[in-house]
Scaffold this active site. Structure first.
Site, mmCIF file in Angstrom:
data_model
loop_
_atom_site.group_PDB
_atom_site.id
_atom_site.type_symbol
_atom_site.label_atom_id
_atom_site.label_comp_id
_atom_site.label_asym_id
_atom_site.label_seq_id
_atom_site.Cartn_x
_atom_site.Cartn_y
_atom_site.Cartn_z
ATOM 1 N N CYS A 405 -48.964 -138.330 105.822
ATOM 2 C CA CYS A 405 -49.659 -139.517 105.158
ATOM 3 C C CYS A 405 -50.635 -140.025 106.573
ATOM 4 O O CYS A 405 -51.625 -139.401 106.616
ATOM 5 C CB CYS A 405 -48.951 -140.600 104.822
ATOM 6 S SG CYS A 405 -49.518 -141.859 103.800
ATOM 7 N N HIS A 592 -45.701 -137.573 100.801
ATOM 8 C CA HIS A 592 -44.579 -137.741 101.794
ATOM 9 C C HIS A 592 -43.517 -137.051 101.225
ATOM 10 O O HIS A 592 -42.672 -137.143 100.302
ATOM 11 C CB HIS A 592 -44.046 -139.182 101.251
ATOM 12 C CG HIS A 592 -44.981 -140.201 102.050
ATOM 13 N ND1 HIS A 592 -44.509 -140.810 103.459
ATOM 14 C CD2 HIS A 592 -45.993 -140.891 101.619
ATOM 15 C CE1 HIS A 592 -45.671 -141.697 103.548
ATOM 16 N NE2 HIS A 592 -46.539 -141.751 102.500
ATOM 17 N N GLU A 594 -40.771 -136.005 102.482
ATOM 18 C CA GLU A 594 -39.383 -136.406 102.857
ATOM 19 C C GLU A 594 -38.587 -137.059 101.572
ATOM 20 O O GLU A 594 -37.482 -136.935 101.731
ATOM 21 C CB GLU A 594 -39.391 -137.339 103.994
ATOM 22 C CG GLU A 594 -40.001 -138.846 103.854
ATOM 23 C CD GLU A 594 -41.517 -138.871 103.973
ATOM 24 O OE1 GLU A 594 -42.202 -139.856 104.220
ATOM 25 O OE2 GLU A 594 -42.203 -137.615 103.898
#
Length: 674
Positions: A405, A592, A594
């Site tokens: 990001c 993102h 993750e």
């Protein structure tokens, strides 16, 4: 439907989320389908406007919901896909009740906390608990409900009362309560008085715990267990000692050894032998086997991989909990123990050398010795110059790098300045007057309302056709043409600078014209339509690399874009010649990834990053293994359809619709807070 409520006493942040997730995982090993709901008593509608240092990470779901970080724990442990309604807040409940009152749904009655608010809470829980959350697309068998905060807090009182009523609504045989409490050690003795007081308060509110999860530093003494049993009105087998362990992945096995599964089989009348399909039992047994292998393997790891995280919110490490978990998942896959070093981005800036030279040089020492450098997401100006210095070091010294990001945007700005020679390259988020806005505000995003107005949720990325052979990140995704990851951002790479950046030049070509920040040419060759299936300071860093790679050796290519081809979403550093192996791993992602990482299925970008940090041979091995990679959960048709309708509505309007009014986008972005 069986309901297991997890509440907390004595102090907040005691580990209710991990215990709730671990309980759900153990029930899944029986072959049961499990969902989860988190209750947050704060007045916010959602967690989107809360600073990471205030409440920890803002977790983003597939449907764009910005929720509490505990929902990330649920998704990782239970391998499910939750929605925004799985997070209940006081703000959401009050808004729903007030809207009903305005419509006249209460037929003129005086609207009160009891029964109207408490009934709305119960209705919400019962409705959401029946929504499918896994690939079986069937109704769950068990719902874990975590009550945030601490029992006794004034803001949680309506939820406690709602749960008291709920146990009679669903029946005692379908409702169980786990109370998590603290057993502190004072003078070498484990003290039970705080837990006794917490249980007494809980019973006074009408809730009787079926199990006590006693958090402590060391394993509970048998005498302490007996004492808690006697004074808290539970049997000794209902007291679970949850002491500190080397990894939270051990908690499910710790609870299993103390008989949690057997207790809930009896307490909730779970028909484990005859009521579960053989296929689900097989999946449960496989899950138990793989989880045990995961935890045992974690304990026996000898070699480590050193990663440096350069962030803005390192004072509260929960601000990056999903990033840390994704790194752990990847490290476990490559059989390495994660050695994570935290560097505050501001400590890398020249001003820190003046104010606190010890911190400055210690931080740069961590960067210089790093085997891998990661820059996660964030907002605002603070620390971004230090991030640019770290990205420059990683690029010039060919240290594996991953930018997420904001980290992706930082890497692009650094490359534009130091390779392309665009000296004024900057971000409109940080300096509205920057001469070369390489990063700009997305035109459709509201500038007056912050909550829920970002580009949120599951979005597609299409890879360029010519990236199939050379791109490491595409190979990590199994060579897929399109991938889906969750997004959360207001700013994007300015399309007018794409050609210059990819050519490594400061001069623009005539193919781009000023068109509101949008390119006038069609999407690059290789981008196909969406599949139907589911102020930066101008001063450079004072710390100069000692042996940088010759500028121009590598080129930064935007190999992944949105389905329209206008938004840059994946960038990768590529060699300019076939004789040069190029950078081992330098990837930036606007998304993102993750948020979608799982202990048994690590996120591909993180896996490649950690593997590269562990060594080139490890990376090559993982690139070969990832040929068989399949996304854990394809996007649901509901999300695709809602996105299509959103775009259709947006294109039909001249501005951005906000609260029933239409506003044209402002000419300059507002200042972003840290």
């Amino acid at each position: 439907m069986k309901y297991i409520v997890v509440s907390g006493g004595v102090i907040s942040g005691i580990g209710k989320g991990v215990i709730a997730s671990s309980t759900g995982l153990l029930l899944k090993t029986l072959g049961l389908k499990v969902t989860a709901i988190k209750i947050d008593p704060y007045m916010n509608i959602d967690a989107g406007t809360m600073a990471p240092t205030e409440h920890g990470e803002v977790f983003v779901l597939d449907d764009g919901g910005e929720v509490d970080l505990d929902l990330g724990n649920y998704e990782r442990y239970l391998d499910v896909t939750l929605g925004r309604e799985n997070n209940i807040t006081t703000g959401k409940i009050y808004r729903e009740v007030i809207e009903k009152e305005r419509r006249g749904d209460y037929l003129g009655k005086t609207v009160q906390i009891v029964p109207h608010l408490t009934t709305a809470i119960q209705d919400w829980i019962e409705r959401v608990s029946h929504l499918p959350v896994d690939d079986t697309q069937s109704t769950p068998d068990v719902c874990i409900v975590e009550l945030g905060g601490t029992v006794g807090d004034i803001e949680s009182a309506p939820f406690v009362e709602a749960l008291r009523q709920f146990q009679f609504r669903v029946g005692q045989e379908n409702f169980a309560l786990i109370h998590v409490s603290l057993v502190p050690v004072v003078g070498g003795e484990q003290k039970t008085k705080p837990t006794q007081a917490a249980i007494r308060d809980l019973r006074g509110l009408g809730l009787v715990p079926d199990m006590i999860a006693a958090r402590c530093v060391e394993p509970l003494d048998r005498s302490v267990i007996n004492k808690l049993s006697m004074f808290c009105h539970v049997g000794p087998e209902q007291v679970m000692g949850v002491h500190d362990v080397s990894s939270t992945y051990h908690v499910p096995l710790l609870l299993e050894r103390q008989g949690m599964v057997q207790f809930f089989e009896k307490r909730l009348h779970l028909d484990v032998k005859g009521g579960i399909a053989p296929a689900m039992k097989e999946r449960g047994n496989d899950l138990r086997k793989r989880w045990k292998e995961l935890t045992i393997g974690h304990d026996h790891l000898l070699e480590k991989v050193e990663i440096v995280l350069v962030g803005k919110y390192t004072s509260l490490q929960d601000s990056y909990i999903s990033v840390v978990k994704a790194l752990e998942h990847a490290a476990l896959r490559v059989h390495r123990r994660l050695d994570l070093k935290w560097v505050e981005a501001g400590d890398l800036e020249p001003q820190t050398e003046i104010d606190n030279p010890v911190r400055y040089y210690a931080s740069w020492q961590s960067i210089c010795s790093a085997k891998g450098i990661l820059i996660p997401g964030g907002f605002g100006l603070r620390g971004t110059e230090g991030m640019i210095g770290a990205a420059k070091w990683a690029r010039e010294h060919r240290v594996p790098f991953l930018g997420i990001c904001l980290g992706f945007q930082i890497a692009v700005v650094e490359f534009a300045r130091n390779v392309c020679g665009i000296q004024g390259a900057g971000s409109a988020e940080l300096d509205a007057n920057t001469s070369d806005p390489v990063v700009i505000y997305m035109p459709e995003i509201s500038k007056t309302h912050l909550g829920g107005t970002m580009r949120l949720g599951l979005r597609p990325t299409l890879f360029n056709k010519d990236s199939e052979r050379s791109s490491k990140i595409r190979k990590l995704y199994g060579g897929a043409e399109a991938i889906w990851e969750r997004h959360r951002h207001r700013y994007e790479i300015n399309p007018e600078y794409i050609d210059r950046i990819e050519r490594g030049s400061s001069k623009a070509t005539s193919q781009h014209t000023s068109n509101g920040g949008r390119p006038s040419t069609p999407p690059p060759k290789g981008l196909r339509s969406l599949p139907t299936s589911p102020s930066l300071n101008r001063q450079d860093s004072a710390f100069r690399p000692s042996t940088p790679v010759k500028a121009g050796t590598d080129k930064l290519l935007f190999i992944g874009r949105s389905e329209s081809g206008e938004r840059m979403q994946v960038a990768e550093l590529m060699p300019t010649s076939s004789s040069d192996k190029g950078h081992p791993y330098y990837v930036g992602m606007q998304a993102h990834p993750e948020f979608a990482s799982r202990p048994l299925n690590p996120s591909p970008p993180f896996l490649g990053f950690v593997a590269a940090a562990a060594g080139q041979e490890i990376l090559e091995e993982q690139l070969h293994v990832q040929k068989n990679y399949h996304a854990p959960h394809p996007p649901s048709l509901m999300i695709l359809e809602s996105e299509r309708l959103r775009r259709q509505e947006q294109e039909a309007k001249e501005g951005v619709a906000i609260n029933g009014t239409t506003e044209k986008p402002a000419t300059t972005p507002p200042g972003a807070s840290n």
